[in-house]
Motif scaffolding. Structure first.
Motif, PDB file in Angstrom:
ATOM      1  N   SER A  21     -23.085 -11.307   1.826  1.00  0.00           N
ATOM      2  CA  SER A  21     -21.649 -11.432   1.590  1.00  0.00           C
ATOM      3  C   SER A  21     -21.411 -12.416   0.438  1.00  0.00           C
ATOM      4  O   SER A  21     -21.177 -13.604   0.666  1.00  0.00           O
ATOM      5  CB  SER A  21     -20.969 -11.908   2.865  1.00  0.00           C
ATOM      6  N   LYS A  23     -20.182 -14.861  -2.410  1.00  0.00           N
ATOM      7  CA  LYS A  23     -19.018 -15.744  -2.553  1.00  0.00           C
ATOM      8  C   LYS A  23     -18.904 -16.168  -4.020  1.00  0.00           C
ATOM      9  O   LYS A  23     -19.874 -16.620  -4.623  1.00  0.00           O
ATOM     10  CB  LYS A  23     -19.175 -16.996  -1.694  1.00  0.00           C
ATOM     11  N   LYS A  34     -21.630 -15.736  -8.521  1.00  0.00           N
ATOM     12  CA  LYS A  34     -21.545 -15.669  -7.062  1.00  0.00           C
ATOM     13  C   LYS A  34     -22.793 -16.255  -6.426  1.00  0.00           C
ATOM     14  O   LYS A  34     -23.881 -16.203  -6.994  1.00  0.00           O
ATOM     15  CB  LYS A  34     -21.421 -14.204  -6.603  1.00  0.00           C
ATOM     16  N   VAL A 105     -18.575  -3.884  -6.559  1.00  0.00           N
ATOM     17  CA  VAL A 105     -18.805  -3.782  -5.117  1.00  0.00           C
ATOM     18  C   VAL A 105     -20.295  -3.956  -4.872  1.00  0.00           C
ATOM     19  O   VAL A 105     -21.121  -3.319  -5.537  1.00  0.00           O
ATOM     20  CB  VAL A 105     -18.310  -2.418  -4.579  1.00  0.00           C
ATOM     21  N   ASN A 106     -20.662  -4.814  -3.910  1.00  0.00           N
ATOM     22  CA  ASN A 106     -22.073  -5.148  -3.717  1.00  0.00           C
ATOM     23  C   ASN A 106     -22.955  -3.956  -3.361  1.00  0.00           C
ATOM     24  O   ASN A 106     -24.141  -3.959  -3.661  1.00  0.00           O
ATOM     25  CB  ASN A 106     -22.235  -6.274  -2.683  1.00  0.00           C
ATOM     26  N   THR A 115     -21.232  -3.413   3.004  1.00  0.00           N
ATOM     27  CA  THR A 115     -20.270  -3.591   1.917  1.00  0.00           C
ATOM     28  C   THR A 115     -19.414  -4.820   2.215  1.00  0.00           C
ATOM     29  O   THR A 115     -18.785  -4.906   3.269  1.00  0.00           O
ATOM     30  CB  THR A 115     -19.377  -2.346   1.746  1.00  0.00           C
ATOM     31  N   ALA A 116     -19.444  -5.780   1.293  1.00  0.00           N
ATOM     32  CA  ALA A 116     -18.743  -7.056   1.498  1.00  0.00           C
ATOM     33  C   ALA A 116     -17.347  -7.006   0.885  1.00  0.00           C
ATOM     34  O   ALA A 116     -17.096  -6.266  -0.070  1.00  0.00           O
ATOM     35  CB  ALA A 116     -19.544  -8.188   0.862  1.00  0.00           C
ATOM     36  N   GLN A 117     -16.471  -7.828   1.419  1.00  0.00           N
ATOM     37  CA  GLN A 117     -15.161  -8.013   0.821  1.00  0.00           C
ATOM     38  C   GLN A 117     -15.365  -8.574  -0.573  1.00  0.00           C
ATOM     39  O   GLN A 117     -16.219  -9.449  -0.786  1.00  0.00           O
ATOM     40  CB  GLN A 117     -14.322  -8.949   1.683  1.00  0.00           C
ATOM     41  N   ASN A 118     -14.597  -8.101  -1.518  1.00  0.00           N
ATOM     42  CA  ASN A 118     -14.768  -8.517  -2.900  1.00  0.00           C
ATOM     43  C   ASN A 118     -13.865  -9.696  -3.248  1.00  0.00           C
ATOM     44  O   ASN A 118     -12.831  -9.909  -2.612  1.00  0.00           O
ATOM     45  CB  ASN A 118     -14.444  -7.332  -3.820  1.00  0.00           C
ATOM     46  N   ASP A 119     -14.254 -10.475  -4.241  1.00  0.00           N
ATOM     47  CA  ASP A 119     -13.441 -11.535  -4.807  1.00  0.00           C
ATOM     48  C   ASP A 119     -13.126 -12.646  -3.797  1.00  0.00           C
ATOM     49  O   ASP A 119     -12.016 -13.166  -3.778  1.00  0.00           O
ATOM     50  CB  ASP A 119     -12.147 -10.955  -5.400  1.00  0.00           C
ATOM     51  N   VAL A 120     -14.113 -13.011  -2.975  1.00  0.00           N
ATOM     52  CA  VAL A 120     -13.959 -14.107  -2.015  1.00  0.00           C
ATOM     53  C   VAL A 120     -14.491 -15.377  -2.649  1.00  0.00           C
ATOM     54  O   VAL A 120     -15.674 -15.479  -2.959  1.00  0.00           O
ATOM     55  CB  VAL A 120     -14.703 -13.802  -0.698  1.00  0.00           C
TER      56      VAL A 120
END
Length: 122
Positions: A21, A23, A34, A105-106, A115-120
């Motif tokens: 995930s 960051k 990231k 997108v990862n 698939t992780a949430q993007n732009d965290v």
């Protein structure tokens, strides 16, 4: 979010525990820097529109390709070229710095439960 401040990678890595995930810790023009912790096998995927930079901060990361495996240890950097199908694998927890365009997108086009949430940001 991208302030003009010193960013300590070790400190940022203490702020999360989840694997796979990424960051965001900074942005350079249209590219995001990231941090990610990984463990186990990731999804086979590719990024059709961009290269992806992996820099191993701690641990070992094996990047599987259809015809080979690239082994990265602490201090190693590797660039996966756009369109290359690959699968990162870490037998033990590994800490990585990634550089890729904002919005990537990862899991690429593959999609999966990883698939992780993007732009965290952290």
């Amino acid at each position: 979010m991208n302030k003009n401040v010193v960013i300590n990678l070790a400190e940022k890595l203490t702020l999360f525990d989840e694997h796979w995930s990424p960051k965001v810790i900074g942005q350079l023009n249209d590219y995001q820097i990231k941090l990610v912790k990984v463990l186990g096998e990731f999804t086979w995927h590719q990024h059709d529109d961009t290269d992806e930079l992996f820099f191993v901060l701690k641990g070992r990361l094996d990047i599987h390709f259809k015809d080979r495996v690239e082994v990265l240890k602490s201090g190693d950097m590797f660039i996966v070229k756009k369109g290359e199908q690959h699968k990162p694998v870490a037998e033990q927890e590994c800490e990585i710095l990634l550089i890729e365009p904002k919005g990537v997108v990862n899991t690429g086009e593959a999609g999966s439960k990883l698939t992780a949430q993007n732009d965290v940001w952290i």
